[in-house]
Design an enzyme around this catalytic site. Sequence first.
Site, PDB file in Angstrom:
ATOM      1  N   LYS A   9       1.579   9.511  11.985  1.00  0.00           N
ATOM      2  CA  LYS A   9       0.233   9.667  12.571  1.00  0.00           C
ATOM      3  C   LYS A   9      -0.480   8.327  12.552  1.00  0.00           C
ATOM      4  O   LYS A   9      -0.166   7.451  11.747  1.00  0.00           O
ATOM      5  CB  LYS A   9      -0.584  10.706  11.797  1.00  0.00           C
ATOM      6  N   ASP A 135      -2.943  14.747   3.467  1.00  0.00           N
ATOM      7  CA  ASP A 135      -2.519  14.551   4.859  1.00  0.00           C
ATOM      8  C   ASP A 135      -1.440  15.539   5.294  1.00  0.00           C
ATOM      9  O   ASP A 135      -1.077  15.577   6.474  1.00  0.00           O
ATOM     10  CB  ASP A 135      -1.961  13.134   5.054  1.00  0.00           C
TER      11      ASP A 135
HETATM   12  P1  ATP Z   1      -0.775   7.854   3.833  1.00  0.00           P
HETATM   13  O1  ATP Z   1      -0.991   7.318   5.217  1.00  0.00           O
HETATM   14  O2  ATP Z   1      -0.735   9.371   3.790  1.00  0.00           O
HETATM   15  O3  ATP Z   1      -1.643   7.245   2.788  1.00  0.00           O
HETATM   16  P2  ATP Z   1       1.480   6.171   3.619  1.00  0.00           P
HETATM   17  O4  ATP Z   1       2.115   6.198   4.975  1.00  0.00           O
HETATM   18  O5  ATP Z   1       0.575   5.010   3.347  1.00  0.00           O
HETATM   19  O6  ATP Z   1       0.700   7.511   3.411  1.00  0.00           O
HETATM   20  P3  ATP Z   1       3.977   6.941   2.426  1.00  0.00           P
HETATM   21  O7  ATP Z   1       4.954   6.293   3.357  1.00  0.00           O
HETATM   22  O8  ATP Z   1       3.800   8.387   2.528  1.00  0.00           O
HETATM   23  O9  ATP Z   1       2.559   6.214   2.509  1.00  0.00           O
HETATM   24  O10 ATP Z   1       4.430   6.501   0.956  1.00  0.00           O
HETATM   25  C1  ATP Z   1       3.606   6.427  -0.149  1.00  0.00           C
HETATM   26  C2  ATP Z   1       4.450   6.583  -1.417  1.00  0.00           C
HETATM   27  O11 ATP Z   1       4.953   7.906  -1.471  1.00  0.00           O
HETATM   28  C3  ATP Z   1       5.675   5.684  -1.439  1.00  0.00           C
HETATM   29  O12 ATP Z   1       5.434   4.556  -2.197  1.00  0.00           O
HETATM   30  C4  ATP Z   1       6.790   6.552  -2.050  1.00  0.00           C
HETATM   31  O13 ATP Z   1       7.108   6.180  -3.353  1.00  0.00           O
HETATM   32  C5  ATP Z   1       6.234   7.964  -2.094  1.00  0.00           C
HETATM   33  N1  ATP Z   1       7.046   8.952  -1.332  1.00  0.00           N
HETATM   34  C6  ATP Z   1       7.211  10.241  -1.686  1.00  0.00           C
HETATM   35  N2  ATP Z   1       7.947  10.907  -0.781  1.00  0.00           N
HETATM   36  C7  ATP Z   1       8.254  10.041   0.183  1.00  0.00           C
HETATM   37  C8  ATP Z   1       9.008  10.159   1.397  1.00  0.00           C
HETATM   38  N3  ATP Z   1       9.577  11.300   1.769  1.00  0.00           N
HETATM   39  N4  ATP Z   1       9.109   9.070   2.171  1.00  0.00           N
HETATM   40  C9  ATP Z   1       8.500   7.914   1.791  1.00  0.00           C
HETATM   41  N5  ATP Z   1       7.806   7.738   0.660  1.00  0.00           N
HETATM   42  C10 ATP Z   1       7.661   8.787  -0.157  1.00  0.00           C
END
Ligand code: ATP
Length: 288
Positions: A9, A135
């Site tokens: 997203k 989210d």
């Molecule tokens: P948001 O935009 O919701 O804040 P994000 O995109 O910044 O999320 P994610 O890629 O979801 O961040 O990753 C955040 C942390 O979640 C990572 O550092 C990782 O350790 C953990 N994590 C848990 N499950 C997953 C997954 N399926 N894929 C990637 N990271 C994951």
Amino acid sequence: MLYVKAPAKINLTLDVLYKRQDNFHEVEMIMTTVDLADRIGLEPRGDGLIKIISADRFVPDDERNFAYQAAQLLKDTYGIKEGVSIKIDKEIPIAAGLAGGSSDAAATLRGLNEMWNLNLSLDELAELGAKIGSDVSFCVYGGTALATGRGEKIQELPPPPTCWVVLAKPKIGVSTADVYGGLKLDGLEHPNTKQMVQAIENEDYELLCQSLGNVLESVTFKLHPEVVMIKEHMQRFGADAVLMSGSGPTVFGLVDTETRTTRIYNGLRGFCEEVYVVRLLGERNPLA
Ligand code: ATP
């Protein structure tokens, strides 16, 4: 093996209204899915266990993984004895502000709903998802929505006017908690969420471009100046509007014609390894 797509997203707006007594921030944000997606493969296991399989060494392979938590939640809530192997082919950059982990959890909920014949509605899956992360509810539905509360209250919106999206992620990862921690609520420049809703409803691309806004930008910009640089480059290379997504560090640019994306892509590739040209998905996810 049952395969489910887990799209990323972007935030068209992200506003923080106040800090609540439970320490969460009350937010108001408009999110929409793009066609950059992880692929989740689900395979039944007779031994009752949940196993995460991923070639990406940054994806946790235990209960810290949001997809693992989604399977565990369904098992606990509905007394499922069966286990599942969850294969995660990662395309969405990690810790990027693109909700990759949340979308993996949402896709796992949708897929297991089908595999385990639970017959839950998207609303029920979204309510469960909120227990994993703010989210996840949005990611269960996908499409375009206004999210309020701590992000888990979802009001569907029509698809935005079609356009191209250039995503650029600098090499750093950003901790969402650190960014919210650094946010000063006094004197914030709030995005005009109502105007963004109007732009989407009227399919007004120009107004949509004018209405982009994210109160977390200034915090992440201070922590990581390279994000500012990417935003400036994207503007210079000709994007119609540019914004950081979520707590960053991914920056996206909107462009209304495909030919103009090439110049932006090539310009950014010079100093940023992860650049993607994608489309808005606009529509909601299928149930699985
Ligand atoms: P948001 O935009 O919701 O804040 P994000 O995109 O910044 O999320 P994610 O890629 O979801 O961040 O990753 C955040 C942390 O979640 C990572 O550092 C990782 O350790 C953990 N994590 C848990 N499950 C997953 C997954 N399926 N894929 C990637 N990271 C994951």
